[in-house]
Structure formats: structure tokens, C-alpha cells
Scaffold this active site. Structure first.
Site, PDB file in Angstrom:
ATOM      1  N   SER A  59      52.952  36.713  33.044  1.00 14.62           N
ATOM      2  CA  SER A  59      52.147  35.501  32.938  1.00 14.62           C
ATOM      3  C   SER A  59      53.022  34.272  33.223  1.00 14.62           C
ATOM      4  O   SER A  59      53.547  34.134  34.326  1.00 14.62           O
ATOM      5  CB  SER A  59      51.480  35.438  31.565  1.00 14.62           C
ATOM      6  OG  SER A  59      50.470  34.461  31.537  1.00 14.62           O
ATOM      7  N   ASP A 181      41.883  41.471  34.291  1.00 12.83           N
ATOM      8  CA  ASP A 181      42.566  40.253  33.841  1.00 12.83           C
ATOM      9  C   ASP A 181      41.708  39.027  34.134  1.00 12.83           C
ATOM     10  O   ASP A 181      41.366  38.757  35.282  1.00 12.83           O
ATOM     11  CB  ASP A 181      43.915  40.151  34.556  1.00 12.83           C
ATOM     12  CG  ASP A 181      44.837  39.116  33.951  1.00 12.83           C
ATOM     13  OD1 ASP A 181      44.358  38.223  33.223  1.00 12.83           O
ATOM     14  OD2 ASP A 181      46.057  39.209  34.205  1.00 12.83           O
ATOM     15  N   HIS A 209      44.679  40.886  30.499  1.00 14.46           N
ATOM     16  CA  HIS A 209      45.899  40.086  30.646  1.00 14.46           C
ATOM     17  C   HIS A 209      47.050  40.662  29.820  1.00 14.46           C
ATOM     18  O   HIS A 209      48.214  40.457  30.162  1.00 14.46           O
ATOM     19  CB  HIS A 209      45.633  38.639  30.253  1.00 14.46           C
ATOM     20  CG  HIS A 209      46.685  37.676  30.717  1.00 14.46           C
ATOM     21  ND1 HIS A 209      46.982  37.480  32.042  1.00 14.46           N
ATOM     22  CD2 HIS A 209      47.525  36.861  30.020  1.00 14.46           C
ATOM     23  CE1 HIS A 209      47.951  36.577  32.149  1.00 14.46           C
ATOM     24  NE2 HIS A 209      48.302  36.197  30.945  1.00 14.46           N
TER      25      HIS A 209
END
Length: 230
Positions: A59, A181, A209
Site C-alpha cells: 500500500s 481490493d 487490501h
């Protein structure tokens, strides 16, 4: 939790750290920039004399890894970019603006509501539709504390389109995307892989995610397989 032991079993040494704003690292006041976060990571690499090293980022960590590979290629041997993107589309921009508005207005949402919202955003339908798994995750999110603890990190600019710049990255990279995601969807992750010349894309099914926690064995496998080549 899962990736570090797998990397150790594969014979790698690892250095794991929390970015500024995430305990036990310091949380300086104010709004953080991407440049701040990149400088922190570069400083750690230099202080520990690790360059050139393999990077694995998730991320925001993957965005930091992108920038390091782009601007400090001498520090990076290769990079695995997990749940990443190079720009924000309309929905992701709306997510960012909504979250910042809540923060700026000083709204304090009930922990149970935050837990539910986090679960829906971060986990796959496969996990959410399993009652036992969903209940466990909701409890974890509620007990893990106030989501506002990320503080200055919420102001890192994720909306700039970096696709053209990524074409200048020369180190080998792998993008790992998660099929479900909602934060870094596959179509945005694929743009990163397309922009970097020496980069492939692996998509993990039934993962949101937080796919590195939902599907650790699959994620570990694609990380180790890539790092053993590069």
C-alpha cells in the site's frame, strides 16, 4: 506477521519497520508528505548500510518503494509492490476526500462503526461472508484502536498521476494485486506493472487490501519466488 517468517525460512535476512506516525515509531505533529516518508526509508537503508537491498512494500509502503526505485536506484536491488497504484481514479479520490473531511471536522465515529467500515474496505467478500472470520476481524479492528492514529499519514498525496515517471524505473519489480481490493484495485495496480519496463503482475484471488493477511501462503510464495530471481 506472515511474510517475515516465510522470508527467513527462504534464507533472507529482513528489516521491518513502522513508518512515522505508526507506533512504536515516532508520530511527529503535522501533515506528512510522500517525500518525508521516502527520506525516512532512505535514511534507514543508509544508516544500516543495506544498499542495494530488496524492498517489499504494501500500500503506502509500495508507493514509497516506487519512489525509492525511481529516485534512488543505487539503493534498490529489486522491489515487490503489493496492493499498489500510480494514481487515483474517481472513487479512490472520493475515498480520500471523505476521510480527510471526517478528520478535519473532528468527527469521532464509534469504534464499532469504524471496525465495520474498515472490514468492508479492507477484506474480500470471501472473508466477509464467512461468519467466523468476519466476527474475528471485526473484533480485531474494534480493539486495535482509533483509526485516526495514523495522523499525518492521511495527508500523503496519493492522487498525483505517477505513471509517466514510473517508466524511468530500471530495477526489476513485481506488482502483487488482490482481486477484491477496493483501495488499490487490480486495474490501477496493473497500470503500475505496465508503466515499469522490467515488471510483472501477479493477482491473488479471494483477497482484499489486506490480502497478505487473508491469503498469506499465496502472497509469500510470489514474494519469495521473485526475490530468489532478483
Amino acid at each position: 506477521m506472515h511474510q517475515t517468517p516465510a522470508l527467513h525460512r527462504a534464507g533472507f535476512e529482513t528489516v521491518v519497520f513502522d513508518n512515522r506516525g505508526i507506533a512504536p515509531s515516532d508520530a511527529p505533529p503535522g501533515k506528512y508528505s510522500l517525500e518525508d516518508m521516502v527520506a525516512d526509508t532512505k535514511g534507514l537503508i543508509d544508516a544500516l548500510d543495506l544498499a542495494p537491498c530488496r524492498l517489499v512494500g504494501l500500500s503506502l509502503g509500495a508507493l514509497i518503494a516506487q519512489e525509492l526505485a525511481l529516485h534512488h536506484p543505487e539503493s534498490v536491488r529489486s522491489a515487490v509492490l503489493i496492493a499498489t497504484r500510480a494514481r487515483s481514479d474517481a472513487i479512490r479520490r472520493a475515498q480520500t476526500l471523505a476521510e480527510r473531511a471526517v478528520d478535519q471536522d473532528g468527527v469521532r465515529l464509534p469504534p464499532a462503526y469504524r471496525a465495520l467500515n474498515t472490514a468492508i474496505q479492507m477484506l474480500s467478500p470471501t472473508t466477509l461472508n464467512d461468519d467466523d472470520s468476519a466476527a474475528t476481524w471485526l473484533e480485531i479492528f474494534e480493539l486495535s484502536g482509533d483509526a485516526d492514529s495514523t495522523g499525518g499519514q492521511a495527508w500523503v498525496d496519493l492522487d498525483v498521476d505517477r505513471r509517466a515517471e514510473l517508466g524511468r524505473i530500471t530495477v526489476p519489480c513485481r506488482v502483487v494485486a488482490f482481486a477484491d481490493d477496493l483501495i488499490s484495485p487490480v486495474h490501477l495496480a496493473a497500470e503500475v506493472a505496465d508503466a515499469i519496463s522490467d515488471c510483472d503482475l501477479v493477482t491473488i484471488p479471494h483477497a482484499g487490501h489486506l490480502g497478505h493477511l487473508e491469503r498469506p501462503e499465496e502472497v509469500n510464495s510470489v514474494i519469495v519466488e521473485f526475490l530468489e530471481k532478483y
